[in-house]
Motif scaffolding. Structure first.
Motif, PDB file in Angstrom:
ATOM      1  N   LEU A  32       0.962  -1.353  -0.232  1.00 16.71           N
ATOM      2  CA  LEU A  32      -0.035  -0.050  -0.098  1.00 16.71           C
ATOM      3  C   LEU A  32       0.916   1.363  -0.024  1.00 16.71           C
ATOM      4  O   LEU A  32       0.684   2.217  -0.622  1.00 16.71           O
ATOM      5  CB  LEU A  32      -0.867  -0.164   1.177  1.00 16.71           C
ATOM      6  CG  LEU A  32      -2.167  -0.933   1.171  1.00 16.71           C
ATOM      7  CD1 LEU A  32      -2.873  -0.987   2.351  1.00 16.71           C
ATOM      8  CD2 LEU A  32      -3.069  -0.689  -0.230  1.00 16.71           C
ATOM      9  N   VAL A  33       1.921   1.335   0.645  1.00 21.06           N
ATOM     10  CA  VAL A  33       2.890   2.435   0.551  1.00 21.06           C
ATOM     11  C   VAL A  33       3.286   2.743  -0.820  1.00 21.06           C
ATOM     12  O   VAL A  33       3.405   3.830  -1.450  1.00 21.06           O
ATOM     13  CB  VAL A  33       4.173   2.026   1.589  1.00 21.06           C
ATOM     14  CG1 VAL A  33       5.202   3.150   1.533  1.00 21.06           C
ATOM     15  CG2 VAL A  33       3.584   2.369   2.957  1.00 21.06           C
ATOM     16  N   VAL A  34       3.711   1.599  -1.435  1.00 24.43           N
ATOM     17  CA  VAL A  34       4.097   1.683  -2.821  1.00 24.43           C
ATOM     18  C   VAL A  34       2.985   2.276  -3.667  1.00 24.43           C
ATOM     19  O   VAL A  34       3.415   3.176  -4.468  1.00 24.43           O
ATOM     20  CB  VAL A  34       4.653   0.295  -3.307  1.00 24.43           C
ATOM     21  CG1 VAL A  34       4.854   0.184  -5.007  1.00 24.43           C
ATOM     22  CG2 VAL A  34       5.997  -0.179  -2.703  1.00 24.43           C
ATOM     23  N   ALA A  35       1.976   1.840  -3.562  1.00 26.39           N
ATOM     24  CA  ALA A  35       0.668   2.250  -4.158  1.00 26.39           C
ATOM     25  C   ALA A  35       0.662   3.912  -3.861  1.00 26.39           C
ATOM     26  O   ALA A  35       0.377   4.646  -5.013  1.00 26.39           O
ATOM     27  CB  ALA A  35      -0.720   1.661  -3.794  1.00 26.39           C
ATOM     28  N   VAL A  36       0.610   4.183  -2.775  1.00 28.91           N
ATOM     29  CA  VAL A  36       0.546   5.580  -2.439  1.00 28.91           C
ATOM     30  C   VAL A  36       1.818   6.330  -2.937  1.00 28.91           C
ATOM     31  O   VAL A  36       1.427   7.707  -3.534  1.00 28.91           O
ATOM     32  CB  VAL A  36       0.548   5.812  -0.722  1.00 28.91           C
ATOM     33  CG1 VAL A  36       0.624   7.301  -0.622  1.00 28.91           C
ATOM     34  CG2 VAL A  36      -0.941   5.398  -0.171  1.00 28.91           C
ATOM     35  N   VAL A  37       2.774   5.950  -3.236  1.00 28.41           N
ATOM     36  CA  VAL A  37       4.165   6.789  -3.808  1.00 28.41           C
ATOM     37  C   VAL A  37       3.760   6.819  -5.372  1.00 28.41           C
ATOM     38  O   VAL A  37       3.772   7.955  -5.802  1.00 28.41           O
ATOM     39  CB  VAL A  37       5.324   5.792  -3.792  1.00 28.41           C
ATOM     40  CG1 VAL A  37       6.334   6.313  -4.672  1.00 28.41           C
ATOM     41  CG2 VAL A  37       5.739   5.828  -2.174  1.00 28.41           C
ATOM     42  N   PHE A  38       3.028   5.821  -5.831  1.00 27.38           N
ATOM     43  CA  PHE A  38       2.640   6.072  -7.314  1.00 27.38           C
ATOM     44  C   PHE A  38       1.560   7.077  -7.482  1.00 27.38           C
ATOM     45  O   PHE A  38       1.529   7.984  -8.197  1.00 27.38           O
ATOM     46  CB  PHE A  38       2.086   4.689  -8.045  1.00 27.38           C
ATOM     47  CG  PHE A  38       3.305   3.826  -8.637  1.00 27.38           C
ATOM     48  CD1 PHE A  38       3.754   4.209  -9.525  1.00 27.38           C
ATOM     49  CD2 PHE A  38       3.861   2.908  -7.746  1.00 27.38           C
ATOM     50  CE1 PHE A  38       4.837   3.522 -10.224  1.00 27.38           C
ATOM     51  CE2 PHE A  38       4.879   1.960  -8.338  1.00 27.38           C
ATOM     52  CZ  PHE A  38       5.303   2.490  -9.350  1.00 27.38           C
ATOM     53  N   LEU A  39       0.559   6.960  -6.466  1.00 30.70           N
ATOM     54  CA  LEU A  39      -0.606   8.129  -6.588  1.00 30.70           C
ATOM     55  C   LEU A  39       0.121   9.514  -6.629  1.00 30.70           C
ATOM     56  O   LEU A  39      -0.184  10.315  -7.055  1.00 30.70           O
ATOM     57  CB  LEU A  39      -1.232   7.706  -5.380  1.00 30.70           C
ATOM     58  CG  LEU A  39      -2.252   6.622  -5.717  1.00 30.70           C
ATOM     59  CD1 LEU A  39      -3.113   6.150  -4.467  1.00 30.70           C
ATOM     60  CD2 LEU A  39      -2.971   6.470  -6.927  1.00 30.70           C
ATOM     61  N   ALA A  40       1.087   9.641  -5.741  1.00 31.57           N
ATOM     62  CA  ALA A  40       1.847  10.895  -5.330  1.00 31.57           C
ATOM     63  C   ALA A  40       2.556  11.394  -6.452  1.00 31.57           C
ATOM     64  O   ALA A  40       2.748  12.529  -6.782  1.00 31.57           O
ATOM     65  CB  ALA A  40       2.362  10.888  -4.028  1.00 31.57           C
ATOM     66  N   TRP A  41       2.828  10.350  -7.225  1.00 26.13           N
ATOM     67  CA  TRP A  41       3.716  10.848  -8.635  1.00 26.13           C
ATOM     68  C   TRP A  41       2.695  11.062  -9.643  1.00 26.13           C
ATOM     69  O   TRP A  41       2.984  10.977 -11.006  1.00 26.13           O
ATOM     70  CB  TRP A  41       4.716   9.773  -8.857  1.00 26.13           C
ATOM     71  CG  TRP A  41       5.788   9.748  -8.091  1.00 26.13           C
ATOM     72  CD1 TRP A  41       6.557  10.635  -7.441  1.00 26.13           C
ATOM     73  CD2 TRP A  41       6.864   8.706  -7.913  1.00 26.13           C
ATOM     74  NE1 TRP A  41       7.567  10.348  -6.693  1.00 26.13           N
ATOM     75  CE2 TRP A  41       7.934   9.061  -7.133  1.00 26.13           C
ATOM     76  CE3 TRP A  41       6.918   7.154  -8.671  1.00 26.13           C
ATOM     77  CZ2 TRP A  41       8.968   8.110  -6.920  1.00 26.13           C
ATOM     78  CZ3 TRP A  41       7.945   6.465  -8.189  1.00 26.13           C
ATOM     79  CH2 TRP A  41       8.797   7.157  -7.410  1.00 26.13           C
TER      80      TRP A  41
END
Length: 105
Positions: A32-41
């Protein structure tokens, strides 16, 4: 030696025990942290697919591990948890794959 005289547990052994006990939850949280990073990018489609994948990973852990091993991923019965996590993960992935981007990447 009695328990009252036992050596205090070291911090690293407590952290190790916590990680072993909660490993499925930690792995799902890391995804989920990786997903949030993609969302932030501003990569919402990839982030959404990864979120769906995290739900499917949680469903797999819930299906394959005992209630004691899966820890906080166990909310209701095994059948309910696996069914809804699978439906949720699949729906998120399908929606992310089929939404028209309207010129937005």
């Amino acid at each position: 030696m009695s328990p009252a005289h036992a050596a205090p547990e070291s911090r690293s052994s407590r952290v190790g025990a916590f990680v072993r006990t909660n490993l499925p939850l930690i792995l799902v949280g890391a995804v989920l942290v990786v997903a949030v990073v993609f969302l932030a990018w501003d990569r919402w489609r990839r982030g959404a697919v990864i979120i769906g994948g995290a739900a499917l990973l949680a469903a797999a852990f819930r299906l394959l591990l005992s209630t004691e091993q899966v820890g906080l991923l166990a909310v209701r019965s095994k059948r309910f948890d696996v069914s809804w996590l699978t439906v949720l993960g699949t729906a998120i992935i399908v929606l992310a794959a089929t939404v028209n981007t309207l010129g937005v990447g």
